[in-house]
Design a protein around this motif. Sequence first.
Motif, PDB file in Angstrom:
ATOM      1  N   ILE A 117      53.496  59.952  38.506  1.00 48.78           N
ATOM      2  CA  ILE A 117      52.358  59.743  39.412  1.00 48.78           C
ATOM      3  C   ILE A 117      51.178  59.162  38.637  1.00 48.78           C
ATOM      4  N   LEU A 118      50.906  59.683  37.437  1.00 53.86           N
ATOM      5  CA  LEU A 118      49.812  59.160  36.619  1.00 53.86           C
ATOM      6  C   LEU A 118      50.060  57.698  36.240  1.00 53.86           C
ATOM      7  N   GLY A 119      51.281  57.354  35.905  1.00 53.84           N
ATOM      8  CA  GLY A 119      51.610  55.970  35.568  1.00 53.84           C
ATOM      9  C   GLY A 119      51.379  55.030  36.735  1.00 53.84           C
ATOM     10  N   ILE A 120      51.794  55.452  37.920  1.00 55.77           N
ATOM     11  CA  ILE A 120      51.592  54.632  39.124  1.00 55.77           C
ATOM     12  C   ILE A 120      50.103  54.484  39.419  1.00 55.77           C
ATOM     13  N   ALA A 121      49.348  55.564  39.258  1.00 49.51           N
ATOM     14  CA  ALA A 121      47.905  55.512  39.495  1.00 49.51           C
ATOM     15  C   ALA A 121      47.222  54.567  38.513  1.00 49.51           C
ATOM     16  N   LEU A 122      47.635  54.604  37.255  1.00 47.78           N
ATOM     17  CA  LEU A 122      47.048  53.702  36.259  1.00 47.78           C
ATOM     18  C   LEU A 122      47.373  52.240  36.577  1.00 47.78           C
ATOM     19  N   LEU A 123      48.584  51.967  36.999  1.00 47.61           N
ATOM     20  CA  LEU A 123      48.943  50.608  37.388  1.00 47.61           C
ATOM     21  C   LEU A 123      48.109  50.130  38.573  1.00 47.61           C
ATOM     22  N   PHE A 124      47.927  51.012  39.547  1.00 45.03           N
ATOM     23  CA  PHE A 124      47.136  50.671  40.724  1.00 45.03           C
ATOM     24  C   PHE A 124      45.686  50.389  40.342  1.00 45.03           C
ATOM     25  N   LEU A 125      45.096  51.261  39.520  1.00 46.18           N
ATOM     26  CA  LEU A 125      43.710  51.072  39.093  1.00 46.18           C
ATOM     27  C   LEU A 125      43.544  49.800  38.272  1.00 46.18           C
ATOM     28  N   SER A 126      44.497  49.509  37.407  1.00 43.34           N
ATOM     29  CA  SER A 126      44.378  48.295  36.592  1.00 43.34           C
ATOM     30  C   SER A 126      44.468  47.045  37.458  1.00 43.34           C
ATOM     31  N   SER A 127      45.277  47.084  38.522  1.00 45.06           N
ATOM     32  CA  SER A 127      45.363  45.916  39.403  1.00 45.06           C
ATOM     33  C   SER A 127      44.074  45.738  40.201  1.00 45.06           C
ATOM     34  N   LEU A 128      43.405  46.839  40.558  1.00 48.49           N
ATOM     35  CA  LEU A 128      42.135  46.733  41.274  1.00 48.49           C
ATOM     36  C   LEU A 128      41.065  46.119  40.393  1.00 48.49           C
ATOM     37  N   PHE A 129      40.946  46.594  39.163  1.00 48.62           N
ATOM     38  CA  PHE A 129      39.902  46.104  38.272  1.00 48.62           C
ATOM     39  C   PHE A 129      40.191  44.686  37.793  1.00 48.62           C
ATOM     40  N   SER A 130      41.424  44.374  37.509  1.00 48.92           N
ATOM     41  CA  SER A 130      41.740  43.017  37.049  1.00 48.92           C
ATOM     42  C   SER A 130      41.729  42.036  38.200  1.00 48.92           C
ATOM     43  N   GLY A 131      42.007  42.448  39.409  1.00 51.77           N
ATOM     44  CA  GLY A 131      41.999  41.561  40.568  1.00 51.77           C
ATOM     45  C   GLY A 131      40.620  41.020  40.857  1.00 51.77           C
ATOM     46  N   SER A 132      39.579  41.871  40.774  1.00 48.83           N
ATOM     47  CA  SER A 132      38.229  41.397  41.020  1.00 48.83           C
ATOM     48  C   SER A 132      37.782  40.462  39.919  1.00 48.83           C
ATOM     49  N   GLY A 133      38.208  40.680  38.720  1.00 44.91           N
ATOM     50  CA  GLY A 133      37.867  39.796  37.615  1.00 44.91           C
ATOM     51  C   GLY A 133      38.531  38.451  37.758  1.00 44.91           C
ATOM     52  N   HIS A 134      39.759  38.431  38.288  1.00 46.10           N
ATOM     53  CA  HIS A 134      40.476  37.163  38.448  1.00 46.10           C
ATOM     54  C   HIS A 134      39.823  36.286  39.506  1.00 46.10           C
ATOM     55  N   SER A 135      39.319  36.891  40.605  1.00 43.07           N
ATOM     56  CA  SER A 135      38.729  36.056  41.647  1.00 43.07           C
ATOM     57  C   SER A 135      37.445  35.411  41.164  1.00 43.07           C
ATOM     58  N   SER A 136      36.618  36.144  40.429  1.00 40.52           N
ATOM     59  CA  SER A 136      35.406  35.522  39.906  1.00 40.52           C
ATOM     60  C   SER A 136      35.755  34.533  38.807  1.00 40.52           C
ATOM     61  N   ALA A 137      36.792  34.822  38.035  1.00 39.89           N
ATOM     62  CA  ALA A 137      37.228  33.880  37.003  1.00 39.89           C
ATOM     63  C   ALA A 137      37.784  32.627  37.657  1.00 39.89           C
ATOM     64  N   ARG A 138      38.497  32.760  38.787  1.00 38.72           N
ATOM     65  CA  ARG A 138      39.054  31.611  39.495  1.00 38.72           C
ATOM     66  C   ARG A 138      37.921  30.745  40.046  1.00 38.72           C
TER      67      ARG A 138
END
Length: 192
Positions: free
Chosen positions: A30-51
């Motif tokens: 569960i912790l691994g899945i939560a970390l993956l989910f959180l990393s996709s949220l934080f990196s996703g917002s960075g990618h849109s501004s980077a794009r």
Amino acid sequence: MNDSEAKKTGVLQKLANNDTGRKVVFILGILGIALLFLSSLFSGSGHSSARTTQTASSAAASSVSDDAYAQTLEQELTSIIGQIQGAGKPHILVTLEEGETEVYAQGEKHAAQQQQGSSGQNTNSQETSCIIVKDADGSEHALTVTRRRPKVQGVVVACPGASQPAVQQAVLDAVSAAAGISSARICVVPSA
């Protein structure tokens, strides 16, 4: 089965048989899945501004690359014309008709439709659209097949030897061949 495989199997069997072991593995999962989910949220917002930044910088880079292309062509033509006997030191201006363009991959859909009525004719329709690809971050863009260099609109050459018709014709021919444009788009004038 060798000794190390037997130990690995033994550890996994102990965890599977032990109630506490199953809880620990479940919580770690569960912790691994939560970390993956959180990393996709934080990196996703960075990618849109980077794009967005990347798109704006590519538009600016395109105009810079157009200017750089014109300057490079001017330097090459200066070098070539400087080698023509009697031309002297040339001054060159290159103007571009259009900037660098991209050619996109296209897909076509063909459909045959039958119309009923007095004529009973069949009609065919064709739809063309760009092929869209989706990046890992979810952004979409058209699939680029190739990029075309900027198109040269005209070239002006001012050189001391252009007052002689033979030199003027040699310069005209050299610029036409090097720039890939007709002689009607080239102006060769004498300079002081």
